[in-house]
Scaffold this motif. Structure first.
Motif, PDB file in Angstrom:
ATOM      1  N   VAL A   1       0.857  -1.178   0.000  1.00  0.00           N
ATOM      2  CA  VAL A   1       0.000   0.000   0.000  1.00  0.00           C
ATOM      3  C   VAL A   1       0.898   1.234   0.000  1.00  0.00           C
ATOM      4  O   VAL A   1       1.745   1.388   0.892  1.00  0.00           O
ATOM      5  N   ALA A   2       0.730   2.085  -0.996  1.00  0.00           N
ATOM      6  CA  ALA A   2       1.516   3.318  -1.073  1.00  0.00           C
ATOM      7  C   ALA A   2       1.002   4.308  -0.039  1.00  0.00           C
ATOM      8  O   ALA A   2      -0.205   4.519   0.085  1.00  0.00           O
ATOM      9  N   LEU A   3       1.935   4.901   0.711  1.00  0.00           N
ATOM     10  CA  LEU A   3       1.563   5.855   1.752  1.00  0.00           C
ATOM     11  C   LEU A   3       1.725   7.297   1.304  1.00  0.00           C
ATOM     12  O   LEU A   3       0.845   8.123   1.506  1.00  0.00           O
ATOM     13  N   ARG A   4       2.887   7.593   0.706  1.00  0.00           N
ATOM     14  CA  ARG A   4       3.111   8.975   0.264  1.00  0.00           C
ATOM     15  C   ARG A   4       4.128   8.995  -0.868  1.00  0.00           C
ATOM     16  O   ARG A   4       4.982   8.125  -0.973  1.00  0.00           O
ATOM     17  N   PHE A   5       4.010  10.002  -1.690  1.00  0.00           N
ATOM     18  CA  PHE A   5       4.898  10.202  -2.829  1.00  0.00           C
ATOM     19  C   PHE A   5       6.251  10.690  -2.333  1.00  0.00           C
ATOM     20  O   PHE A   5       6.331  11.598  -1.515  1.00  0.00           O
ATOM     21  N   LEU A   6       7.342  10.060  -2.818  1.00  0.00           N
ATOM     22  CA  LEU A   6       8.691  10.474  -2.427  1.00  0.00           C
ATOM     23  C   LEU A   6       9.405  11.249  -3.528  1.00  0.00           C
ATOM     24  O   LEU A   6      10.143  12.180  -3.257  1.00  0.00           O
ATOM     25  N   GLY A   7       9.194  10.850  -4.783  1.00  0.00           N
ATOM     26  CA  GLY A   7       9.875  11.547  -5.870  1.00  0.00           C
ATOM     27  C   GLY A   7       9.692  10.814  -7.181  1.00  0.00           C
ATOM     28  O   GLY A   7       9.095   9.744  -7.242  1.00  0.00           O
ATOM     29  N   HIS A   8      10.239  11.399  -8.229  1.00  0.00           N
ATOM     30  CA  HIS A   8      10.146  10.759  -9.528  1.00  0.00           C
ATOM     31  C   HIS A   8      11.499  10.842 -10.226  1.00  0.00           C
ATOM     32  O   HIS A   8      12.322  11.695  -9.922  1.00  0.00           O
ATOM     33  N   GLY A   9      11.688   9.932 -11.143  1.00  0.00           N
ATOM     34  CA  GLY A   9      12.930   9.882 -11.900  1.00  0.00           C
ATOM     35  C   GLY A   9      12.645   9.498 -13.328  1.00  0.00           C
ATOM     36  O   GLY A   9      11.497   9.469 -13.768  1.00  0.00           O
ATOM     37  N   LYS A  10      13.687   9.148 -14.041  1.00  0.00           N
ATOM     38  CA  LYS A  10      13.558   8.838 -15.460  1.00  0.00           C
ATOM     39  C   LYS A  10      12.693   7.606 -15.702  1.00  0.00           C
ATOM     40  O   LYS A  10      11.943   7.544 -16.660  1.00  0.00           O
ATOM     41  N   TYR A  11      12.791   6.618 -14.834  1.00  0.00           N
ATOM     42  CA  TYR A  11      12.103   5.350 -15.074  1.00  0.00           C
ATOM     43  C   TYR A  11      10.851   5.137 -14.237  1.00  0.00           C
ATOM     44  O   TYR A  11      10.187   4.121 -14.402  1.00  0.00           O
ATOM     45  N   GLY A  12      10.530   6.056 -13.340  1.00  0.00           N
ATOM     46  CA  GLY A  12       9.313   5.856 -12.579  1.00  0.00           C
ATOM     47  C   GLY A  12       9.176   6.782 -11.392  1.00  0.00           C
ATOM     48  O   GLY A  12      10.048   7.609 -11.116  1.00  0.00           O
ATOM     49  N   ASP A  13       8.065   6.609 -10.684  1.00  0.00           N
ATOM     50  CA  ASP A  13       7.762   7.376  -9.488  1.00  0.00           C
ATOM     51  C   ASP A  13       7.959   6.495  -8.271  1.00  0.00           C
ATOM     52  O   ASP A  13       7.634   5.298  -8.298  1.00  0.00           O
ATOM     53  N   THR A  14       8.463   7.087  -7.187  1.00  0.00           N
ATOM     54  CA  THR A  14       8.756   6.328  -5.982  1.00  0.00           C
ATOM     55  C   THR A  14       7.851   6.786  -4.844  1.00  0.00           C
ATOM     56  O   THR A  14       7.632   7.981  -4.651  1.00  0.00           O
ATOM     57  N   PHE A  15       7.352   5.801  -4.105  1.00  0.00           N
ATOM     58  CA  PHE A  15       6.446   6.054  -2.996  1.00  0.00           C
ATOM     59  C   PHE A  15       6.956   5.348  -1.746  1.00  0.00           C
ATOM     60  O   PHE A  15       7.553   4.266  -1.836  1.00  0.00           O
ATOM     61  N   GLU A  16       6.705   5.958  -0.608  1.00  0.00           N
ATOM     62  CA  GLU A  16       6.876   5.234   0.647  1.00  0.00           C
ATOM     63  C   GLU A  16       5.676   4.312   0.731  1.00  0.00           C
ATOM     64  O   GLU A  16       4.540   4.722   0.472  1.00  0.00           O
ATOM     65  N   ALA A  17       5.914   3.053   1.050  1.00  0.00           N
ATOM     66  CA  ALA A  17       4.825   2.076   1.065  1.00  0.00           C
ATOM     67  C   ALA A  17       4.974   1.172   2.269  1.00  0.00           C
ATOM     68  O   ALA A  17       5.973   1.221   2.998  1.00  0.00           O
ATOM     69  N   ILE A  18       3.990   0.340   2.445  1.00  0.00           N
ATOM     70  CA  ILE A  18       4.014  -0.624   3.536  1.00  0.00           C
ATOM     71  C   ILE A  18       3.597  -1.982   2.985  1.00  0.00           C
ATOM     72  O   ILE A  18       2.689  -2.075   2.155  1.00  0.00           O
ATOM     73  N   ARG A  19       4.322  -3.025   3.403  1.00  0.00           N
ATOM     74  CA  ARG A  19       3.950  -4.391   3.011  1.00  0.00           C
ATOM     75  C   ARG A  19       2.896  -4.863   3.999  1.00  0.00           C
ATOM     76  O   ARG A  19       3.125  -4.870   5.206  1.00  0.00           O
ATOM     77  N   THR A  20       1.732  -5.248   3.503  1.00  0.00           N
ATOM     78  CA  THR A  20       0.577  -5.508   4.360  1.00  0.00           C
ATOM     79  C   THR A  20       0.737  -6.738   5.247  1.00  0.00           C
ATOM     80  O   THR A  20       0.183  -6.766   6.337  1.00  0.00           O
ATOM     81  N   ARG A  21       1.472  -7.733   4.823  1.00  0.00           N
ATOM     82  CA  ARG A  21       1.543  -8.965   5.625  1.00  0.00           C
ATOM     83  C   ARG A  21       2.345  -8.813   6.916  1.00  0.00           C
ATOM     84  O   ARG A  21       2.111  -9.523   7.869  1.00  0.00           O
ATOM     85  N   ASP A  22       3.307  -7.860   6.951  1.00  0.00           N
ATOM     86  CA  ASP A  22       4.097  -7.693   8.171  1.00  0.00           C
ATOM     87  C   ASP A  22       4.337  -6.231   8.543  1.00  0.00           C
ATOM     88  O   ASP A  22       5.123  -5.935   9.436  1.00  0.00           O
ATOM     89  N   ASN A  23       3.651  -5.316   7.855  1.00  0.00           N
ATOM     90  CA  ASN A  23       3.751  -3.876   8.114  1.00  0.00           C
ATOM     91  C   ASN A  23       5.168  -3.324   7.952  1.00  0.00           C
ATOM     92  O   ASN A  23       5.531  -2.346   8.602  1.00  0.00           O
ATOM     93  N   GLN A  24       5.960  -3.936   7.102  1.00  0.00           N
ATOM     94  CA  GLN A  24       7.306  -3.437   6.846  1.00  0.00           C
ATOM     95  C   GLN A  24       7.246  -2.222   5.929  1.00  0.00           C
ATOM     96  O   GLN A  24       6.610  -2.258   4.875  1.00  0.00           O
ATOM     97  N   VAL A  25       7.904  -1.137   6.336  1.00  0.00           N
ATOM     98  CA  VAL A  25       7.970   0.061   5.513  1.00  0.00           C
ATOM     99  C   VAL A  25       8.995  -0.178   4.410  1.00  0.00           C
ATOM    100  O   VAL A  25      10.066  -0.744   4.649  1.00  0.00           O
TER     101      VAL A  25
END
Length: 142
Positions: A62-86
């Motif tokens: 689950v994406a939490l917030r936008f961090l930035g963008h680059g040539k190949y894509g956009d990066t988001f802070e996210a969380i893995r739902t099965r263990d809440n790993q950021v």
């Protein structure tokens, strides 16, 4: 007359630059530090075509917030739902070729034990296989 002189000066400068660039021979350029690095590796170390990518499910993140963008894509802070790993979720642009994706995965896998390398945790795709993403360890830069 002034514009003619300017054009002549520009042409002379282009001739000088062209002559200098052809005078330098880059065919024999060799790295002094990493001259034999690939000779020490197995043959499949740089074989991009043999890379096997097992696509995970994008629904696990689950994406939490936008961090930035680059040539190949956009990066988001996210969380893995099965263990809440950021983690950091890099959503790749659809224009990124499968060759570039394989090359990036291969490089990240080869360098994963190196210092200062952000670890690739997962490679995921949406259900249709259209939106591909890399999942990296999250590094807080603030």
């Amino acid at each position: 007359m002034t514009s003619l002189l300017g054009l002549l000066a520009a042409l002379c400068m282009m001739h000088v630059l062209f002559s200098v660039s052809h005078a330098i021979n880059f065919t024999n350029a060799r790295s002094r530090v990493y001259v034999d690095v690939n000779e020490k590796r197995p043959a499949n170390y740089s074989d991009i075509h043999s890379v096997q990518i097992h696509w995970g499910s994008r629904d696990d993140y689950v994406a939490l917030r936008f961090l930035g963008h680059g040539k190949y894509g956009d990066t988001f802070e996210a969380i893995r739902t099965r263990d809440n790993q950021v983690c950091a979720l890099k959503v790749l642009r659809r224009t990124m070729s499968s060759y570039r994706i394989r090359r990036e995965v291969k490089a990240l896998r080869n360098l994963r034990e190196g210092p200062n390398i952000v670890q690739l945790l997962d490679v995921v795709s949406d259900d249709e296989g259209l939106k591909k993403s890399f999942v990296f360890e999250y590094v807080n830069n603030t």
